[in-house]
Design a protein around this motif. Structure first.
Motif, PDB file in Angstrom:
ATOM      1  N   TRP A 182       0.827  -1.205   0.000  1.00  0.00           N
ATOM      2  CA  TRP A 182       0.000   0.000   0.000  1.00  0.00           C
ATOM      3  C   TRP A 182       0.871   1.268   0.000  1.00  0.00           C
ATOM      4  O   TRP A 182       0.605   2.218  -0.727  1.00  0.00           O
ATOM      5  CB  TRP A 182      -0.926   0.003   1.205  1.00  0.00           C
ATOM      6  CG  TRP A 182      -1.666   1.297   1.391  1.00  0.00           C
ATOM      7  CD1 TRP A 182      -1.479   2.209   2.364  1.00  0.00           C
ATOM      8  CD2 TRP A 182      -2.707   1.817   0.549  1.00  0.00           C
ATOM      9  NE1 TRP A 182      -2.326   3.270   2.208  1.00  0.00           N
ATOM     10  CE2 TRP A 182      -3.088   3.067   1.099  1.00  0.00           C
ATOM     11  CE3 TRP A 182      -3.352   1.373  -0.604  1.00  0.00           C
ATOM     12  CZ2 TRP A 182      -4.084   3.856   0.534  1.00  0.00           C
ATOM     13  CZ3 TRP A 182      -4.339   2.173  -1.166  1.00  0.00           C
ATOM     14  CH2 TRP A 182      -4.698   3.382  -0.600  1.00  0.00           C
ATOM     15  N   ALA A 228       3.876   1.529  -1.174  1.00  0.00           N
ATOM     16  CA  ALA A 228       4.474   1.653  -2.499  1.00  0.00           C
ATOM     17  C   ALA A 228       3.473   2.295  -3.460  1.00  0.00           C
ATOM     18  O   ALA A 228       3.819   3.176  -4.250  1.00  0.00           O
ATOM     19  CB  ALA A 228       4.882   0.270  -3.014  1.00  0.00           C
ATOM     20  N   TYR A 229       2.237   1.859  -3.354  1.00  0.00           N
ATOM     21  CA  TYR A 229       1.203   2.396  -4.242  1.00  0.00           C
ATOM     22  C   TYR A 229       0.949   3.876  -3.958  1.00  0.00           C
ATOM     23  O   TYR A 229       0.889   4.700  -4.869  1.00  0.00           O
ATOM     24  CB  TYR A 229      -0.091   1.600  -4.074  1.00  0.00           C
ATOM     25  CG  TYR A 229      -1.243   2.183  -4.862  1.00  0.00           C
ATOM     26  CD1 TYR A 229      -1.246   2.131  -6.250  1.00  0.00           C
ATOM     27  CD2 TYR A 229      -2.301   2.819  -4.226  1.00  0.00           C
ATOM     28  CE1 TYR A 229      -2.282   2.692  -6.981  1.00  0.00           C
ATOM     29  CE2 TYR A 229      -3.333   3.381  -4.955  1.00  0.00           C
ATOM     30  CZ  TYR A 229      -3.322   3.308  -6.324  1.00  0.00           C
ATOM     31  OH  TYR A 229      -4.341   3.873  -7.047  1.00  0.00           O
ATOM     32  N   TYR A 230       0.823   4.209  -2.676  1.00  0.00           N
ATOM     33  CA  TYR A 230       0.488   5.571  -2.275  1.00  0.00           C
ATOM     34  C   TYR A 230       1.531   6.573  -2.794  1.00  0.00           C
ATOM     35  O   TYR A 230       1.187   7.609  -3.367  1.00  0.00           O
ATOM     36  CB  TYR A 230       0.397   5.630  -0.759  1.00  0.00           C
ATOM     37  CG  TYR A 230      -0.007   6.969  -0.196  1.00  0.00           C
ATOM     38  CD1 TYR A 230      -1.350   7.314  -0.088  1.00  0.00           C
ATOM     39  CD2 TYR A 230       0.948   7.889   0.239  1.00  0.00           C
ATOM     40  CE1 TYR A 230      -1.725   8.532   0.440  1.00  0.00           C
ATOM     41  CE2 TYR A 230       0.568   9.114   0.767  1.00  0.00           C
ATOM     42  CZ  TYR A 230      -0.765   9.427   0.864  1.00  0.00           C
ATOM     43  OH  TYR A 230      -1.140  10.640   1.383  1.00  0.00           O
ATOM     44  N   SER A 266       3.556   6.192  -5.231  1.00  0.00           N
ATOM     45  CA  SER A 266       3.674   6.181  -6.675  1.00  0.00           C
ATOM     46  C   SER A 266       2.487   6.863  -7.362  1.00  0.00           C
ATOM     47  O   SER A 266       2.627   7.453  -8.426  1.00  0.00           O
ATOM     48  CB  SER A 266       3.797   4.726  -7.122  1.00  0.00           C
ATOM     49  OG  SER A 266       4.041   4.653  -8.464  1.00  0.00           O
ATOM     50  N   THR A 267       1.326   6.793  -6.747  1.00  0.00           N
ATOM     51  CA  THR A 267       0.145   7.394  -7.368  1.00  0.00           C
ATOM     52  C   THR A 267       0.106   8.901  -7.100  1.00  0.00           C
ATOM     53  O   THR A 267      -0.676   9.635  -7.689  1.00  0.00           O
ATOM     54  CB  THR A 267      -1.142   6.698  -6.875  1.00  0.00           C
ATOM     55  OG1 THR A 267      -2.185   6.967  -7.795  1.00  0.00           O
ATOM     56  CG2 THR A 267      -1.561   7.171  -5.500  1.00  0.00           C
ATOM     57  N   PHE A 268       0.972   9.365  -6.201  1.00  0.00           N
ATOM     58  CA  PHE A 268       1.088  10.802  -5.930  1.00  0.00           C
ATOM     59  C   PHE A 268       1.821  11.487  -7.089  1.00  0.00           C
ATOM     60  O   PHE A 268       2.825  10.987  -7.575  1.00  0.00           O
ATOM     61  CB  PHE A 268       1.859  10.983  -4.617  1.00  0.00           C
ATOM     62  CG  PHE A 268       2.432  12.361  -4.414  1.00  0.00           C
ATOM     63  CD1 PHE A 268       1.608  13.466  -4.390  1.00  0.00           C
ATOM     64  CD2 PHE A 268       3.801  12.543  -4.234  1.00  0.00           C
ATOM     65  CE1 PHE A 268       2.140  14.742  -4.197  1.00  0.00           C
ATOM     66  CE2 PHE A 268       4.334  13.803  -4.037  1.00  0.00           C
ATOM     67  CZ  PHE A 268       3.503  14.908  -4.026  1.00  0.00           C
ATOM     68  N   ASN A 269       1.279  12.598  -7.537  1.00  0.00           N
ATOM     69  CA  ASN A 269       1.893  13.329  -8.642  1.00  0.00           C
ATOM     70  C   ASN A 269       2.562  14.589  -8.094  1.00  0.00           C
ATOM     71  O   ASN A 269       1.900  15.572  -7.789  1.00  0.00           O
ATOM     72  CB  ASN A 269       0.802  13.693  -9.654  1.00  0.00           C
ATOM     73  CG  ASN A 269       1.338  14.448 -10.845  1.00  0.00           C
ATOM     74  OD1 ASN A 269       2.432  15.017 -10.803  1.00  0.00           O
ATOM     75  ND2 ASN A 269       0.572  14.463 -11.929  1.00  0.00           N
ATOM     76  N   PRO A 270       3.902  14.579  -7.948  1.00  0.00           N
ATOM     77  CA  PRO A 270       4.583  15.712  -7.297  1.00  0.00           C
ATOM     78  C   PRO A 270       4.407  17.029  -8.053  1.00  0.00           C
ATOM     79  O   PRO A 270       4.448  18.091  -7.438  1.00  0.00           O
ATOM     80  CB  PRO A 270       6.053  15.282  -7.269  1.00  0.00           C
ATOM     81  CG  PRO A 270       6.168  14.072  -8.109  1.00  0.00           C
ATOM     82  CD  PRO A 270       4.816  13.488  -8.295  1.00  0.00           C
ATOM     83  N   LEU A 291       7.000  13.067   1.248  1.00  0.00           N
ATOM     84  CA  LEU A 291       6.589  13.320  -0.138  1.00  0.00           C
ATOM     85  C   LEU A 291       6.465  14.818  -0.394  1.00  0.00           C
ATOM     86  O   LEU A 291       6.867  15.323  -1.443  1.00  0.00           O
ATOM     87  CB  LEU A 291       5.250  12.631  -0.429  1.00  0.00           C
ATOM     88  CG  LEU A 291       5.278  11.102  -0.517  1.00  0.00           C
ATOM     89  CD1 LEU A 291       3.868  10.551  -0.662  1.00  0.00           C
ATOM     90  CD2 LEU A 291       6.148  10.645  -1.678  1.00  0.00           C
ATOM     91  N   GLY A 323       5.969  14.964 -13.245  1.00  0.00           N
ATOM     92  CA  GLY A 323       4.893  14.220 -12.614  1.00  0.00           C
ATOM     93  C   GLY A 323       5.356  12.858 -12.135  1.00  0.00           C
ATOM     94  O   GLY A 323       4.760  12.265 -11.232  1.00  0.00           O
ATOM     95  N   GLN A 324       6.436  12.379 -12.718  1.00  0.00           N
ATOM     96  CA  GLN A 324       6.857  11.006 -12.450  1.00  0.00           C
ATOM     97  C   GLN A 324       7.381  10.812 -11.025  1.00  0.00           C
ATOM     98  O   GLN A 324       7.996  11.704 -10.456  1.00  0.00           O
ATOM     99  CB  GLN A 324       7.968  10.633 -13.440  1.00  0.00           C
ATOM    100  CG  GLN A 324       8.273   9.157 -13.488  1.00  0.00           C
ATOM    101  CD  GLN A 324       9.501   8.862 -14.338  1.00  0.00           C
ATOM    102  OE1 GLN A 324      10.422   9.670 -14.417  1.00  0.00           O
ATOM    103  NE2 GLN A 324       9.503   7.713 -14.972  1.00  0.00           N
ATOM    104  N   ASP A 325       7.152   9.641 -10.471  1.00  0.00           N
ATOM    105  CA  ASP A 325       7.716   9.239  -9.184  1.00  0.00           C
ATOM    106  C   ASP A 325       9.235   9.204  -9.330  1.00  0.00           C
ATOM    107  O   ASP A 325       9.763   8.516 -10.197  1.00  0.00           O
ATOM    108  CB  ASP A 325       7.173   7.845  -8.841  1.00  0.00           C
ATOM    109  CG  ASP A 325       7.672   7.330  -7.503  1.00  0.00           C
ATOM    110  OD1 ASP A 325       8.609   7.927  -6.944  1.00  0.00           O
ATOM    111  OD2 ASP A 325       7.117   6.333  -7.033  1.00  0.00           O
TER     112      ASP A 325
END
Lengths: 291, 404
Positions: free
Chosen positions: A223, A225-227, A229-233, A262, A274-276
């Motif tokens: 979870w 890892a997902y959180y 990664s789905t965040f767009n800086p 983050l 936008g990328q992780d």
């Protein structure tokens, strides 16, 4: 003028309704009743009568639509802060006014109606919060323990939302056995029925909960890892996040450990893209079209 | 590749899709039954990331291998990103594990195009079918539809999904030709009509097989090309009319690594995106027409919201008397929403409206003050011209300069 004092259990709308009916029948005005429950401090000069008077010769009665009744019940789940009015007194004044023909008493533009509306909204909001931000943790359960909960959760709601939570999670969890613990009570579901238990005295604490739960890690790591990664800086907007997910809930959510990191990472340049940024350093590959 | 690695790659690849709605599904419950999950029409946002967007669904791509070369997309074939592919079982396991812990309300699955359109679409449908049939999953499923897939596969998808969506990607077909040469406006619209036909059949015939009960939605990227808001809103209005769309999502274009020169490398225009959502809401919920909000070419103004901008341009219609005006007109007053307008109407059947009632209804007093009258209130600014009033309404808090 006689003062009547009524003692109410913490979550007993039915009892209030009963009392309100009898008070209306006896034409007791809101000013003559003192409602007492765990929330309100005792009255220093309390000497009121606890026996209700007999019905008057011209009793008042009120028929409420189901919609209005459920609004009142919802408002009764609001736990007022110390400076706020006792919920039973507010509700009785509203029905008293309605019984006098003041139809506006339950409308949001009215002084009392606005308070009811504000409380209904706050309760519904808290129901929404427990639906959204509660987190279950799977427990190692031996196959022979047929009554131990497979999933447990701790939550600290601001209002009485136990029943709403019970109805919601029994729909979602199928035949799983689960337990939700809050300071004011627990909900246990055996996969078919739910049951709410409120502590006789005092409250449950987080330590009580920790004593009966084990933390798990595997799914939580996925979870996290997902959180991240789905965040767009590139879209960093922490104000909206805090507004939608008040920080009082973070304490019991796994993602709490990531949030500040983050944000500061994004502020220090990660928001250019936008990328992780964990992916930026990794070897990628382009694709050649098949001939 | 480890499951965690795949998840990092494929969640990163999927996050540019703005939609995360988990609403609109029919009532389903797993109470006392085998299987898992429930829906009741309302969406639940289980978490929020620091970009302010909610996490309601597990939003991932099945794979980010892709044969297409859409310039705005991080997964285009010429992009140098790590690639991965989930197996059906991995997606199913992640969805169910997350769901049981109340981390999500369902799955939003999309994919890059591999081998062929039909092959890809079939793989997506297989995931949904496995969840629904094998695991009796009753949570929310949103499938992104591959536009060139055969109508038959789209129908199958509608059987298992709560919502289907096809992205129009860019606001105009010219931009699409330029930035996404493999995609075509025609096939995208064909796929949208296939979905609309499915929705129509399912509503017309009660015993027809289930078809995407949460309707269809679409997304367009804003700021990757130079289309103005006037064109965007005009196109959006016709999209709503033609395809029974539940929502159009606007996604401010986020800069991508090794950006091709055809797309800008600037911070995403978040405020513009926000204004488009506001305008979109006025079109869907308040009966505004696109050409009322923007009368000529150009963009929505960034400093005030579209409803206030409209009211300032129509000073001759205001102030209105809240005791007499139509509900439709009350809802058009800046600072009064549909709910408040309804409440005003109910309240005025009991008695006349007073100014303080509006405070209690939670209206935005500063915005509505110049536009209404009540029995005890008359706006001081009634005679002010548009420009003078605008100057008064604008908040003049100085903004902190930012590096980025």
């Amino acid at each position: 003028m006689t003062m009547y004092t009524l003692y109410m259990a913490r979550a007993d709308f039915a009892a209030w309704r009963d009392n309100a009916r009898r008070l209306l029948a006896a034409r007791v005005s809101p000013g003559e009743v003192l409602w007492q429950d765990n929330d309100s401090a005792g009255d220093l000069f309390a000497s009121g009568d606890t026996d209700l008077p007999p019905p008057s010769e011209t009793p008042l009665a009120l028929k409420l639509s189901r919609q209005h009744l459920s609004r009142l019940e919802c408002a009764s789940h609001y736990w007022p802060a110390h400076h706020q009015e006792c919920r039973w007194a507010l509700l009785y004044r509203v029905v008293w006014r309605l019984a006098q023909g003041e139809g506006e008493a339950l409308l949001a533009g009215d002084t009392d109606g606005a308070v009811v509306e504000q409380r209904v909204k706050a309760v519904n909001h808290e129901v929404h919060h427990i639906h959204a931000f509660l987190r279950f943790h799977q427990q190692p359960v031996h196959p022979q323990e047929q009554h131990a909960p497979e999933f447990v959760a701790w939550f600290e709601p601001r209002h009485d939302v136990l029943e709403a939570a019970a109805r919601h999670f029994i729909d979602r969890m199928g035949q799983h056995r689960w337990l939700i613990m809050t300071p004011e009570g627990t909900i246990f579901c055996d996969g078919r029925q739910w049951h709410i238990e409120r502590p006789e005295s005092g409250v449950f604490t987080f330590q009580d909960y920790q004593a009966l739960s084990t933390m798990e890690n595997d799914v939580e790591d996925l979870w996290l890892a997902y959180y991240a990664s789905t965040f767009n800086p590139a879209r960093l907007n922490e104000k909206t996040m805090v507004r939608s997910m008040p920080s009082r809930f973070w304490r019991h959510m796994p993602e709490r450990v990531l949030i500040t990191g983050l944000i500061s990472h994004a502020r220090h340049g990660a928001r250019r893209l936008g990328q992780d940024s964990r992916l930026a350093d990794r070897r990628g590959h382009t694709i050649t079209l098949p001939k | 590749m480890q499951l965690t690695d795949k998840l990092i790659v494929l969640a990163d690849a999927a996050k540019y899709d703005a939609s995360c709605a988990s609403s609109g599904a029919p009532k389903r419950s797993s109470r006392g039954q085998k299987g898992l999950g429930a829906t009741n029409g309302n969406g639940i946002c289980h978490s929020f990331t620091p970009d302010g967007r909610c996490v309601a669904l597990l939003k991932i791509l099945m794979t980010n291998f892709c044969l297409y070369d859409c310039q705005y997309c991080i997964n285009r074939r010429s992009s140098n990103v790590p690639r991965a592919r989930f197996s059906v079982d991995e997606i199913v396991r992640l969805t169910l594990d997350f769901y049981r812990r109340n981390l999500i309300s369902g799955l939003f699955l999309s994919s890059g195009i591999i081998r062929s359109n039909d092959y890809t679409m079939e793989a997506l449908v297989r995931v949904a079918r496995t969840l629904r049939v094998e695991h009796q999953f009753r949570g929310y499923i949103h499938l992104k539809t591959i536009p060139d897939a055969s109508p038959d596969l789209i129908r199958q998808a509608g059987l298992y999904a709560d919502r289907l969506s096809v992205n129009v990607e860019l606001p105009t077909s010219q931009s699409l030709n330029r930035l996404a040469p493999e995609k075509s406006d025609t096939t995208i619209r064909l796929a949208m009509s296939t979905i609309r036909d499915g929705l129509d059949e399912a509503t017309a015939e009660p015993r027809a097989p289930r078809f995407s009960p949460g309707g269809q939605s679409t997304q367009m990227i804003v700021g990757a090309d130079d289309t103005d808001d006037h064109t965007i809103l005009g196109n959006v209005q016709s999209l709503y009319g033609d395809y029974r769309l539940k929502r159009v999502y606007y996604s401010a274009f986020s800069p991508i690594p090794e950006s091709p020169s055809s797309v800008p490398l600037i911070a995403p225009p978040l405020l513009r995106e926000h204004r488009l959502y506001q305008a979109d809401f006025l079109i869907r919920g308040y009966g505004f027409r696109a050409n009322e909000l923007l009368t000529g070419p150009g963009n929505l103004s960034l400093d005030i919201d579209p409803k206030l901008a409209w009211a300032l341009n129509h000073r001759e219609l205001f102030p209105i008397d809240l005791d007499r005006a139509d509900m439709y007109m009350i809802a058009r007053v800046p600072g009064i929403g549909i709910t408040s307008a309804r409440r005003i109407e109910t309240l005025r059947r009991e008695r006349r409206i007073r100014y303080t009632d509006l405070t209690r209804l939670g209206c935005s007093m500063k915005k509505l003050a110049p536009f209404i009258t009540t029995q005890d209130y008359r706006p001081r600014q009634a005679g002010l011209e548009r420009q003078a009033l605008l100057a008064q309404m604008q908040t003049s808090t100085p903004a902190q300069m930012a590096l980025l």
